[in-house]
Design an enzyme around this catalytic site. Structure first.
Site, PDB file in Angstrom:
ATOM      1  N   CYS A 152      -0.450   1.895   9.286  1.00 20.34           N
ATOM      2  CA  CYS A 152       0.440   1.367   8.258  1.00 20.34           C
ATOM      3  C   CYS A 152       0.264  -0.144   8.133  1.00 20.34           C
ATOM      4  O   CYS A 152       0.402  -0.879   9.105  1.00 20.34           O
ATOM      5  CB  CYS A 152       1.888   1.695   8.622  1.00 20.34           C
ATOM      6  SG  CYS A 152       3.074   1.116   7.423  1.00 20.34           S
ATOM      7  N   CYS A 163       7.047  -7.061   6.942  1.00 21.81           N
ATOM      8  CA  CYS A 163       8.191  -6.484   7.656  1.00 21.81           C
ATOM      9  C   CYS A 163       8.663  -7.456   8.729  1.00 21.81           C
ATOM     10  O   CYS A 163       7.849  -8.060   9.431  1.00 21.81           O
ATOM     11  CB  CYS A 163       7.788  -5.155   8.297  1.00 21.81           C
ATOM     12  SG  CYS A 163       9.138  -4.297   9.130  1.00 21.81           S
ATOM     13  N   CYS A 207       7.843  -4.761  15.366  1.00 25.24           N
ATOM     14  CA  CYS A 207       7.416  -3.779  16.374  1.00 25.24           C
ATOM     15  C   CYS A 207       5.997  -4.148  16.815  1.00 25.24           C
ATOM     16  O   CYS A 207       5.107  -4.328  15.982  1.00 25.24           O
ATOM     17  CB  CYS A 207       7.452  -2.374  15.802  1.00 25.24           C
ATOM     18  SG  CYS A 207       9.116  -1.871  15.260  1.00 25.24           S
ATOM     19  N   GLU A 245       0.816  -1.206   0.000  1.00 25.86           N
ATOM     20  CA  GLU A 245       0.000   0.000   0.000  1.00 25.86           C
ATOM     21  C   GLU A 245       0.853   1.260   0.000  1.00 25.86           C
ATOM     22  O   GLU A 245       2.046   1.230   0.329  1.00 25.86           O
ATOM     23  CB  GLU A 245      -0.948  -0.002   1.199  1.00 25.86           C
ATOM     24  CG  GLU A 245      -0.241  -0.126   2.540  1.00 25.86           C
ATOM     25  CD  GLU A 245      -1.217  -0.355   3.693  1.00 25.86           C
ATOM     26  OE1 GLU A 245      -1.154   0.426   4.659  1.00 25.86           O
ATOM     27  OE2 GLU A 245      -2.019  -1.304   3.636  1.00 25.86           O
ATOM     28  N   CYS A 259       2.749  -2.301  15.527  1.00 21.15           N
ATOM     29  CA  CYS A 259       2.670  -2.001  14.096  1.00 21.15           C
ATOM     30  C   CYS A 259       1.919  -3.087  13.331  1.00 21.15           C
ATOM     31  O   CYS A 259       2.255  -4.271  13.419  1.00 21.15           O
ATOM     32  CB  CYS A 259       4.083  -1.847  13.530  1.00 21.15           C
ATOM     33  SG  CYS A 259       4.109  -1.450  11.772  1.00 21.15           S
ATOM     34  N   CYS A 307       3.507   8.442   1.105  1.00 26.15           N
ATOM     35  CA  CYS A 307       4.169   7.467   1.969  1.00 26.15           C
ATOM     36  C   CYS A 307       4.277   6.162   1.192  1.00 26.15           C
ATOM     37  O   CYS A 307       3.260   5.563   0.819  1.00 26.15           O
ATOM     38  CB  CYS A 307       3.364   7.280   3.251  1.00 26.15           C
ATOM     39  SG  CYS A 307       4.148   6.157   4.429  1.00 26.15           S
TER      40      CYS A 307
END
Length: 341
Positions: A330, A109, A113, A89, A116, A102
């Protein structure tokens, strides 16, 4: 087959020289791709036919498919389908100073974290340079506007895909390419210290942002796995080196999580940690999701944190909130899409 959008101007100059052509052909090709936005070799009328045939035999012109689009006031969020059916995205935010995109740098990922959404779906692979470039080109085409600022803060850790990210930056920064000024490009990292060292050596003039989110190792260890590898002291040390070498200001991103890192004591400790550094802190109200238990700090706590930093002479801003009607966190749009099918 190689994708033409994967190559910097310098790399294309080397290619043309290798096939016995003048290197200025690379400028002509770049202008067709990025100035005139032509995505068909046959329409590049000032490049001779045998050269075009050579290009067609070695390169393809890549595309991305927009599969979902969400809009709210001053924000548009896109979900793209990649050639291998993975999804990423990008988010366009309309500011008074320009249009900021962005960009995602990875499918998923690995940084893990805990707050997130991106890290909830593990890393599948790095994005190629062209898959990052096309996020800009497709959105500019879709909305018929110019993107003036780019932040690499979407899905993924940019410095975990370092080489492709640097190539992407060179393409969008090139005056013959997309022509976005270095001061209008920001790369964000959670703190991979060796890559920050490499970034210093490369002499990049783009902006550096650090996802910090905690004032000490105890809290950061709990919410960011990277801190177990590179402690805050090591991170701050390399950032002071970066500031000294580049004379550039560092941005510290700090997501405020209710009853985790948003106390006055945390603000005081953060002030002491950053004292004397050429930096500023960007406080970020948390985007809550249904999959993660963290809650957004109250407005009162956010303002108290802000005031404490101000009183301790730390430059600080509160990030404007976008997208109450879109999947704002995100990676949230991708995660929700994947779980719905």
């Amino acid at each position: 087959m190689k994708n033409i959008y994967d190559y910097t101007l310098e790399e294309l100059e080397e290619y043309f020289i290798s096939i016995g052509e003048k290197k200025f052909k690379a400028i002509q090709l770049f202008e067709w791709l990025y100035k005139k936005r032509v995505d068909d070799f046959d329409l590049m009328s000032n490049i001779k036919i045998d050269t075009l045939n050579k290009l067609k035999s070695e390169f393809e012109i890549g595309k991305l498919e927009i599969i979902k689009k969400q809009e709210d006031k001053d924000v548009v969020k896109y979900l793209f389908n990649l050639n291998d059916n993975n999804k990423v995205e990008a988010v366009l935010m309309l500011h008074d100073y320009g249009n900021s995109l962005c960009v995602s740098t990875q499918v998923g990922c690995n940084m893990g974290c805990s707050f997130c959404e991106s890290g909830r779906l593990k890393k599948v692979r790095n994005l190629s340079t062209y898959e990052m470039v096309m996020q800009i080109l497709k959105i500019e085409e879709d909305l018929n506007l110019r993107i003036s600022h780019v932040v690499l803060m979407g899905i993924g850790e940019p410095f975990d895909n370092y080489d492709n990210v640097i190539r992407f930056i060179k393409i969008i920064n090139s005056g013959k390419g997309i022509d976005i000024g270095a001061r209008h490009i920001t790369v964000s990292t959670c703190g991979i210290v060796p890559k920050i060292e490499e970034f210093i050596k490369d002499g990049n003039q783009i902006n550096l942002a650090i996802s910090l989110h905690a004032p000490n190792n105890e809290i950061r260890d709990k919410i960011m796995k990277i801190n177990k590898v590179y402690k805050i002291e090591e991170l701050i040390k390399v950032l002071k080196k970066y500031i000294e070498k580049t004379n550039r200001r560092v941005t510290f991103e700090y997501i405020l999580l209710d009853n985790v890192n948003d106390s006055k004591e945390c603000a005081i400790e953060l002030s002491k940690l950053l004292k004397g550094m050429n930096c500023y802190v960007n406080l970020i109200p948390y985007n809550e999701t249904s999959h993660i238990e963290y809650k957004k700090s109250s407005k009162e706590k956010i303002m108290n944190f802000y005031d404490t930093l101000k009183k301790n002479n730390i430059n600080v801003t509160i990030r404007r909130e976008f997208g109450s009607k879109v999947d704002a966190a995100c990676g949230q749009l991708r995660a929700n899409y994947e779980e719905a099918i």
